[in-house]
Scaffold this motif. Structure first.
Motif, PDB file in Angstrom:
ATOM      1  N   TYR A  94       0.864  -1.172   0.000  1.00  0.00           N
ATOM      2  CA  TYR A  94       0.000   0.000   0.000  1.00  0.00           C
ATOM      3  C   TYR A  94       0.898   1.218   0.000  1.00  0.00           C
ATOM      4  O   TYR A  94       1.572   1.525   0.977  1.00  0.00           O
ATOM      5  N   LYS A 126      -0.838  10.863  -1.911  1.00  0.00           N
ATOM      6  CA  LYS A 126      -1.486   9.813  -2.677  1.00  0.00           C
ATOM      7  C   LYS A 126      -1.304   8.475  -1.975  1.00  0.00           C
ATOM      8  O   LYS A 126      -0.241   8.170  -1.468  1.00  0.00           O
ATOM      9  N   THR A 139      -2.145   4.435  -2.827  1.00  0.00           N
ATOM     10  CA  THR A 139      -2.632   3.482  -3.815  1.00  0.00           C
ATOM     11  C   THR A 139      -2.090   2.093  -3.534  1.00  0.00           C
ATOM     12  O   THR A 139      -1.033   1.936  -2.908  1.00  0.00           O
ATOM     13  N   ARG A 140      -2.842   1.086  -3.977  1.00  0.00           N
ATOM     14  CA  ARG A 140      -2.375  -0.292  -3.902  1.00  0.00           C
ATOM     15  C   ARG A 140      -1.504  -0.568  -5.114  1.00  0.00           C
ATOM     16  O   ARG A 140      -1.892  -0.320  -6.249  1.00  0.00           O
ATOM     17  N   ASN A 141      -0.289  -1.077  -4.873  1.00  0.00           N
ATOM     18  CA  ASN A 141       0.646  -1.343  -5.956  1.00  0.00           C
ATOM     19  C   ASN A 141       1.235  -2.731  -5.826  1.00  0.00           C
ATOM     20  O   ASN A 141       1.090  -3.391  -4.790  1.00  0.00           O
TER      21      ASN A 141
END
Length: 277
Positions: free
Chosen positions: A247, A263, A265-267
């Motif tokens: 995350y 920001k 984001t799930r990566n």
């Protein structure tokens, strides 16, 4: 600091400061992982790719900061360190770290970022094409080789793989000549665990380490990944691939235009796990 008597560990490369190279810092990026924050500065003045923070470096940083893994007193060499995020993360976890790059300006930027994060590491000029540099690695005791987004030109893949082999061989010899396995080396990844090394592990000790290893992220370009995979296999090395999900929370602050919203984001990043076999 490391207590080794080998050249790479015994002294610091004579790298000038950023200012002496005529470079200035630019965008400030803060990466947050497992309740730890690392802030690094990019620099447009560093030529090539070394002055920019790449997403694969953030993924590998999350992996290193994951508390289920232990890197305490592990001897780590990062190849193509750029601005130093990955090396700083390893140093924060108690590893003995050498951050290496072929560009002296990038090394100066990495050292500047390390100082600002109050971490200790050494910087060293290592050019994968330079045979003398690779041979010097044969005298070292390196447990873990790291590389994040290190392939931008496919003609460098062979040189990168040869450098990885040179860095891992001394530790392999040490293991073979010892009755005891040294802890702090390679991820003992089972076939099931290799599907997603980022999954929670019920073992409180995290991933077991039993032999020298390299953890490399190539990038998102399929052709580079395919060629890297093939060169590694053709070189007689053992290769596993793991998908690490994380995350990603980061914030940017441009000195000219001010801060940007944070920001989250799930990566996912693919980590190539390489051993000598």
């Amino acid at each position: 600091m490391p207590d080794h008597h080998h050249p790479l560990f015994s002294s610091t490369e004579n790298v000038k400061t950023l200012r002496e190279y005529g470079c200035k810092v630019g965008i400030k990026v803060t990466v947050t992982a497992f309740a730890q924050r690392i802030t690094v500065w990019e620099s447009e003045d560093v030529t090539g790719y070394g002055g920019t923070l790449w997403q694969q470096a953030i993924g590998l940083t999350h992996f290193l900061l994951d508390p289920s893994h232990s890197w305490q007193k592990t001897n780590i060499l990062e190849l193509g360190c750029g601005l130093g995020l990955v090396a700083i993360a390893a140093a924060k976890r108690g590893a003995n770290v050498i951050a290496s790059d072929r560009q002296l300006e990038a090394l100066a930027l990495a050292e500047e970022n390390s100082t600002r994060n109050k971490t200790k590491m050494m910087v060293r000029a290592v050019d994968w094409v330079n045979t003398r540099h690779r041979q010097a690695l044969l005298n070292e005791d390196i447990d873990l080789v790291l590389g994040a987004a290190v392939i931008y030109h496919i003609d460098m893949i062979k040189h990168l793989v040869e450098t990885i082999k040179a860095a891992l061989r001394p530790a392999e010899r040490k293991i073979n000549n010892s009755e005891e396995k040294k802890s702090g080396f390679v991820l003992n990844v089972s076939e099931a665990g290799a599907k997603n090394i980022g999954e929670k592990n019920n073992n409180a000790e995290g991933f077991q380490v039993t032999c020298p290893v390299a953890l490399i992220t190539v990038g998102n370009e399929k052709q580079r990944e395919l060629m890297f995979r093939q060169v590694v296999i053709d070189s007689g090395l053992v290769l596993k691939e793991v998908e690490y999900e994380y995350y990603d929370e980061k914030s940017e602050d441009d000195i000219q235009h001010g801060p940007k919203p944070s920001k989250a984001t799930r990566n996912r990043c693919r980590i190539f796990v390489i051993t000598l076999g």
